[in-house]
Design an enzyme around this catalytic site. Sequence first.
Site, mmCIF file in Angstrom:
data_model
loop_
_atom_site.group_PDB
_atom_site.id
_atom_site.type_symbol
_atom_site.label_atom_id
_atom_site.label_comp_id
_atom_site.label_asym_id
_atom_site.label_seq_id
_atom_site.Cartn_x
_atom_site.Cartn_y
_atom_site.Cartn_z
ATOM 1 N N THR A 80 0.797 -1.225 0.000
ATOM 2 C CA THR A 80 0.000 0.000 0.000
ATOM 3 C C THR A 80 0.830 1.276 0.000
ATOM 4 O OG1 THR A 80 -0.155 -0.063 2.416
ATOM 5 C CG2 THR A 80 -1.943 -1.101 1.159
ATOM 6 N N ARG A 128 -1.503 -4.621 6.141
ATOM 7 C CA ARG A 128 -2.158 -4.693 7.434
ATOM 8 C C ARG A 128 -3.441 -3.878 7.510
ATOM 9 N NH1 ARG A 128 0.335 -1.984 11.086
ATOM 10 N NH2 ARG A 128 -0.285 -3.203 12.903
ATOM 11 N N ASP A 164 -1.657 -9.091 9.012
ATOM 12 C CA ASP A 164 -0.457 -8.703 9.741
ATOM 13 C C ASP A 164 0.470 -9.916 9.706
ATOM 14 O OD1 ASP A 164 1.524 -8.159 11.575
ATOM 15 O OD2 ASP A 164 0.170 -7.418 13.135
ATOM 16 N N ASN A 195 7.880 -7.950 0.230
ATOM 17 C CA ASN A 195 8.345 -6.582 0.445
ATOM 18 C C ASN A 195 8.036 -6.055 1.847
ATOM 19 O OD1 ASN A 195 8.942 -3.624 -0.480
ATOM 20 N ND2 ASN A 195 6.831 -3.574 0.274
ATOM 21 N N TYR A 208 17.992 -4.993 12.095
ATOM 22 C CA TYR A 208 17.471 -4.866 10.732
ATOM 23 C C TYR A 208 18.474 -5.412 9.723
ATOM 24 C CZ TYR A 208 15.500 -2.656 6.543
ATOM 25 O OH TYR A 208 14.975 -2.433 5.291
ATOM 26 N N LYS A 265 18.035 -8.656 7.208
ATOM 27 C CA LYS A 265 18.187 -8.535 5.768
ATOM 28 C C LYS A 265 19.324 -9.414 5.251
ATOM 29 C CE LYS A 265 14.827 -5.706 4.844
ATOM 30 N NZ LYS A 265 13.644 -6.175 4.063
ATOM 31 N N VAL A 318 15.721 4.821 -0.184
ATOM 32 C CA VAL A 318 14.699 5.117 -1.186
ATOM 33 C C VAL A 318 13.736 6.125 -0.568
ATOM 34 C CG1 VAL A 318 12.908 4.165 -2.689
ATOM 35 C CG2 VAL A 318 14.911 2.775 -2.095
ATOM 36 N N THR A 371 10.720 7.051 0.532
ATOM 37 C CA THR A 371 9.406 6.524 0.916
ATOM 38 C C THR A 371 9.119 7.007 2.334
ATOM 39 O OG1 THR A 371 10.209 4.468 1.937
ATOM 40 C CG2 THR A 371 9.865 4.443 -0.463
#
Length: 261
Positions: free
Chosen positions: A10, A33, A59, A86, A148, A152, A181, A183
């Site tokens: 989304t 979610r 979720d 993603n 994180y 990854k 990026v 976002t």
Amino acid sequence: MPTALVTGATAGLGRELAEQLAEAGHDLVLVARTTDRLERATEEIRGRHRVHVEVLTADLTDRDALAAVADRVADPDRPVDVLVNNAGFGLGSPFDRTTLAQEEALLDALVRAPMVLSHAAVGAMTARGRGRVVNISSVAGFMASGSYAAAKSYLTVLTESLAGQLAGTGVTATVVCPGYVRTEFHERAGIAKGERRGPFWLDAERTAREALADAAAGRVISVPSPQYRAVVHLLRHLPRRVLRSGPVRRRHRADPPASRA
């Protein structure tokens, strides 16, 4: 028409990936979610691209919800030709200032969910002799800079392993490792990143287009943009002790917000 399932669809890179897959003629299964954001994205994508769009509110840190999405991925009567893992979020504090619940949720979203969905997809796709798994990792996965990055790193190595195991089956696996990026990711994680200008801030549209082109070509590792390909080349040759040094520790509040797609 082929069908693509995109998690975290989304906003941000996930939304751009969904748009471009629809533009290329894929029907979509969108997973996120928040139902109202899913419905808004669905209406806009249908209007622009005239494709069929199915919505799954889930979720992915919830195991029952994740299992329902995995069932959809594996459904032999409604094949998913392209899986895009993603969905994810970041934490705005170092390991000793997050809660255990936050760390476990991070692992569920960034490690367990793509592993479960990739497993479901590979089983269904190899039975048909065709398909594509696209996992969105990060340049951070080549570093040693927190939970994180560790998550990854797992996703990058898992995808590389899958690519080797799937050779000759007609199914491919690609891991996409973008850098910064533009976002909403950093705002929702409570991470300040300034004005977000300069050569190391990437446009979501161009990043998604390069990622999907690499996946279509069967490339195992996609690092969008020449500047980040140079960064990854450097990171792979630096001594591990240098990568462990990381940035100067910042002070954050103990319970930061988390970006969830």
